[in-house]
Design an enzyme around this catalytic site. Structure first.
Site, short mmCIF file in Angstrom:
data_model
loop_
_atom_site.label_atom_id
_atom_site.label_comp_id
_atom_site.label_asym_id
_atom_site.label_seq_id
_atom_site.Cartn_x
_atom_site.Cartn_y
_atom_site.Cartn_z
N HIS A 171 9.35 3.02 8.40
CA HIS A 171 9.30 2.11 9.54
C HIS A 171 8.11 2.52 10.42
CE1 HIS A 171 10.83 -0.83 12.33
NE2 HIS A 171 10.65 0.04 13.31
N SER A 173 0.83 -1.22 0.00
CA SER A 173 0.00 0.00 0.00
C SER A 173 0.86 1.26 0.00
CB SER A 173 -0.97 0.00 1.19
OG SER A 173 -0.31 0.16 2.42
N GLU A 180 1.54 6.80 7.30
CA GLU A 180 2.62 6.34 6.41
C GLU A 180 2.33 6.77 4.97
OE1 GLU A 180 3.97 2.27 6.80
OE2 GLU A 180 3.09 2.11 8.79
N ASN A 203 13.66 4.27 3.67
CA ASN A 203 12.82 3.21 4.26
C ASN A 203 11.71 3.86 5.05
OD1 ASN A 203 12.05 0.57 5.18
ND2 ASN A 203 13.06 0.99 7.15
N LEU A 221 18.71 -6.30 4.70
CA LEU A 221 19.75 -6.11 3.69
C LEU A 221 21.09 -5.91 4.36
CD1 LEU A 221 17.64 -3.72 1.46
CD2 LEU A 221 18.40 -6.02 0.80
C1 GAR Z 1 4.14 -0.86 6.62
O1 GAR Z 1 3.45 -0.62 7.82
C2 GAR Z 1 5.61 -0.56 6.80
O2 GAR Z 1 5.86 0.53 7.63
C3 GAR Z 1 6.09 -1.83 7.43
O3 GAR Z 1 5.43 -2.85 6.73
C4 GAR Z 1 4.15 -2.36 6.30
C5 GAR Z 1 4.00 -2.63 4.83
O4 GAR Z 1 2.73 -2.32 4.39
N1 GAR Z 1 7.51 -1.96 7.32
C6 GAR Z 1 8.27 -2.55 8.23
O5 GAR Z 1 7.82 -3.05 9.24
C7 GAR Z 1 9.75 -2.56 7.92
N2 GAR Z 1 10.50 -3.00 9.03
P1 GAR Z 1 2.42 -2.10 2.85
O6 GAR Z 1 2.98 -3.33 2.11
O7 GAR Z 1 0.94 -2.06 2.77
O8 GAR Z 1 3.09 -0.84 2.42
#
Ligand code: GAR
Length: 190
Positions: free
Chosen positions: A110, A14, A175, A108, A94
């Protein structure tokens, strides 16, 4: 020439969708590839629907050989001349082998208010700690996990009846707002 952006995903993507949608019109960057670590990443089809090339490198084929997996990712990224990497829910760690290749050119997102709660299960950890607010962070990627200069953060309140899922959904809305805005700001400053 506009920087050529590749977005790395592992799941539904997303955030990736919001990034692709943002890179239109007069945006200073252009999306060239969405790359996943598995063909089951739901975001791959979404990228194609938005007209961006998508591909995957199955990390399971490489076992413990992270360098070989990363070389396969780099080969795909080189094939489209990607300049800038956005990690968007890419759930493979990575190593410096990959990170040094894109030194200063990788972002990134987070789901915590870094430096709090690096790693996994950020929302459950914020709830367990009794925090009153949570949030998300866009940062530059350096060799240390979930570290590196912060570009943008957003905060959300933690409510008394919150669960990790409810909190995650509230954070995800933020986000989707800050990743496109941080990317634009980062590219404008290159
Ligand atoms: C998001 O909440 C992102 O912040 C998190 O994974 C989700 C992905 O959602 N990332 C992490 O936890 C990285 N350590 P999405 O595929 O719907 O964007």
């Amino acid at each position: 020439m506009k920087p050529r952006v590749a977005v790395l995903i592992s799941g539904g993507g997303s955030n990736m969708v919001k990034l692709l949608e943002s890179m239109e019109g007069d945006h200073p960057a252009e999306p060239v590839l969405v790359l996943a670590n598995s063909d089951s990443a739901g975001g791959l089809a979404k990228a194609q629907a938005l007209g961006t090339q998508s591909d995957f490198v199955d990390h399971r084929l490489y076992g413990e050989d992270r360098a070989a997996f990363e070389d396969a990712l780099i080969a795909k990224l080189d094939a489209v001349n990607a300049d800038l990497i956005c990690l968007a829910g890419f759930m493979r760690v990575l190593t410096s082998h990959f990170i040094e290749r894109y030194d200063g050119l990788m972002l990134n997102i987070h789901p915590s208010l870094l430096p709090k709660y690096k790693g996994l299960h950020t929302h459950a950890r914020a709830l367990e700690a009794g925090d009153t607010e949570a949030g998300c962070t866009v940062h530059e990627v350096t060799a240390k996990l979930d570290d590196g200069p912060i570009i943008e953060q957003a905060r959300v309140p933690i409510l008394s009846n919150d669960t990790p899922d409810k909190l995650a959904a509230r954070v995800l809305i933020e986000e989707h707002r800050i990743y496109p805005s941080a990317l634009r700001r980062f590219v404008e400053a290159l």
